[in-house]
Design an enzyme around this catalytic site. Structure first.
Site, mmCIF file in Angstrom:
data_model
loop_
_atom_site.group_PDB
_atom_site.id
_atom_site.type_symbol
_atom_site.label_atom_id
_atom_site.label_comp_id
_atom_site.label_asym_id
_atom_site.label_seq_id
_atom_site.Cartn_x
_atom_site.Cartn_y
_atom_site.Cartn_z
ATOM 1 N N SER A 1 -69.092 52.005 54.358
ATOM 2 C CA SER A 1 -68.592 50.661 54.039
ATOM 3 C C SER A 1 -67.429 50.785 53.072
ATOM 4 C CB SER A 1 -69.698 49.825 53.385
ATOM 5 O OG SER A 1 -69.098 48.708 52.751
ATOM 6 N N HIS B 1 -67.333 50.609 58.518
ATOM 7 C CA HIS B 1 -68.030 49.344 58.286
ATOM 8 C C HIS B 1 -67.180 48.476 57.354
ATOM 9 C CE1 HIS B 1 -71.717 46.888 58.130
ATOM 10 N NE2 HIS B 1 -71.471 46.719 56.835
ATOM 11 N N ASP C 1 -66.953 44.992 55.393
ATOM 12 C CA ASP C 1 -67.758 43.898 54.845
ATOM 13 C C ASP C 1 -66.877 42.722 54.452
ATOM 14 O OD1 ASP C 1 -70.522 44.803 54.816
ATOM 15 O OD2 ASP C 1 -69.855 46.357 53.426
ATOM 16 N N MET D 1 -66.664 38.921 53.139
ATOM 17 C CA MET D 1 -67.480 37.961 52.367
ATOM 18 C C MET D 1 -66.657 36.741 51.989
ATOM 19 S SD MET D 1 -69.238 40.652 49.779
ATOM 20 C CE MET D 1 -70.174 42.065 50.396
ATOM 21 N N HIS E 1 -68.714 43.391 59.644
ATOM 22 C CA HIS E 1 -69.912 42.662 59.208
ATOM 23 C C HIS E 1 -69.454 41.378 58.523
ATOM 24 C CE1 HIS E 1 -73.686 42.803 56.354
ATOM 25 N NE2 HIS E 1 -73.687 41.752 57.150
ATOM 26 N N MET F 1 -70.065 38.289 56.598
ATOM 27 C CA MET F 1 -70.996 37.548 55.736
ATOM 28 C C MET F 1 -70.305 36.246 55.374
ATOM 29 S SD MET F 1 -72.262 40.823 53.563
ATOM 30 C CE MET F 1 -70.878 41.780 54.153
ATOM 31 N N MET G 1 -80.526 44.060 57.156
ATOM 32 C CA MET G 1 -80.094 44.161 55.757
ATOM 33 C C MET G 1 -81.255 44.697 54.929
ATOM 34 S SD MET G 1 -76.891 43.178 55.319
ATOM 35 C CE MET G 1 -77.026 43.684 53.608
ATOM 36 N N ASP H 1 -78.400 48.540 56.575
ATOM 37 C CA ASP H 1 -77.274 48.335 55.661
ATOM 38 C C ASP H 1 -77.779 47.928 54.285
ATOM 39 O OD1 ASP H 1 -74.867 47.748 54.448
ATOM 40 O OD2 ASP H 1 -74.375 46.038 55.732
HETATM 41 C C1 DX5 Z 1 -73.758 44.355 51.221
HETATM 42 C C2 DX5 Z 1 -72.915 44.997 52.310
HETATM 43 C C3 DX5 Z 1 -73.178 46.454 52.442
HETATM 44 C C4 DX5 Z 1 -72.911 47.241 51.194
HETATM 45 C C5 DX5 Z 1 -73.443 48.625 51.332
HETATM 46 O O1 DX5 Z 1 -73.543 42.999 51.233
HETATM 47 O O2 DX5 Z 1 -73.168 44.416 53.564
HETATM 48 O O3 DX5 Z 1 -72.475 46.980 53.561
HETATM 49 O O4 DX5 Z 1 -71.559 47.278 50.864
HETATM 50 O O5 DX5 Z 1 -73.233 49.282 50.122
HETATM 51 P P1 DX5 Z 1 -74.307 50.298 49.522
HETATM 52 O O6 DX5 Z 1 -74.456 51.405 50.525
HETATM 53 O O7 DX5 Z 1 -73.656 50.746 48.255
HETATM 54 O O8 DX5 Z 1 -75.593 49.545 49.319
HETATM 55 ZN ZN ZN Z 2 -72.385 45.452 55.443
#
Ligand code: DX5
Ligand code: ZN
Length: 217
Positions: A7, A32, A34, A36, A65, A67, A136, A174
């Site tokens: 990620s 990956h 992320d 948000m 991903h 969110m 998750m 994840d």
């Molecule tokens: C959390 C994200 C994850 C996160 C993973 O909201 O979806 O992908 O960044 O990071 P680690 O591996 O540090 O938990």
């Molecule tokens: Zn993620």
């Protein structure tokens, strides 16, 4: 085969291009991404401009991903910015079946994520339409959190459903994955492993990846 999906939320953004090259050198299977929105999760990360600029640097597929609330509003933008897989949250979408089909209409893979507190039973009817399920194992919003142990049971539940209804399903986990628990999540049935801090910590990407892969043998 187990796929590792670093990620980039945990990358050093001041040298993101170099970090992507480092992932490429280590034959990483998926990147990956992320995204948000500060609404679905209490944090804001980045969007399509960053994706488009790193897409020029690598051929590694992008595992996006989302969110974000009501994600269908942005599927087209992310597909055009180079997403190869798009994951939307079950909790963020009132019309999940329609959104899955909409993602696939761009010729890319569709995936649904479940928060820790969301039951696996809820995706029983759609699992045969999915390319991937994301479990998750932390509450989404931040990297570097601790793995929630009851999520191991949920990986097994998804694996059981996949064996019955969709044997080619990718099962992604994840959040909070480290060299100390990666083998356990794989033994439960996960075959795509997201790791943020465990890959990028201490600026030692190559040795961190070696340690994670080494823990699987
Ligand atoms: C959390 C994200 C994850 C996160 C993973 O909201 O979806 O992908 O960044 O990071 P680690 O591996 O540090 O938990
Ligand atoms: Zn993620």
């Amino acid at each position: 085969m187990i796929k590792l999906a670093p990620s980039i939320l945990s990358a050093d953004f001041s040298k993101l291009g170099n970090e992507i090259k480092e992932l490429e050198k280590n034959n990483i299977e998926l990147i990956h991404i992320d995204v948000m929105d500060g609404m679905f999760v209490p944090n804001i990360s980045f969007g399509t401009p960053i994706m488009k600029s790193i897409k020029t640097l690598t051929k590694i597929p992008f595992d996006v991903h989302l969110m974000i609330e009501d994600p269908s509003r942005y599927i087209e933008d992310f597909a055009k910015a180079g997403a190869d897989i798009i994951t939307v949250h079950y909790e963020a979408d009132k019309h999940i079946d329609r959104t899955i089909n909409y993602i696939k209409s761009f010729g890319i893979k569709a995936s649904v994520a479940l928060n820790p507190g969301t039951s696996v039973n809820l995706i029983k009817d759609i699992i045969s339409d999915l390319d991937m399920v994301l479990i998750m194992s932390v509450n989404p919003g931040f990297g570097g959190q601790k793995y929630i142990s009851y999520c191991s049971k949920k990986i097994e539940e998804v694996k059981d459903l996949a064996d019955k209804f969709n044997p080619n399903l990718m099962i992604q986990v994840d959040g909070g994955i480290t060299k100390d628990n990666i083998k356990e999540v794989v033994s439960k049935g996960a075959n795509v492993i997201v790791a943020g801090s465990a890959v990028f910590k201490n600026n030692h990407i190559e040795s961190n990846i070696k340690q994670l892969r080494g823990a699987l043998v």
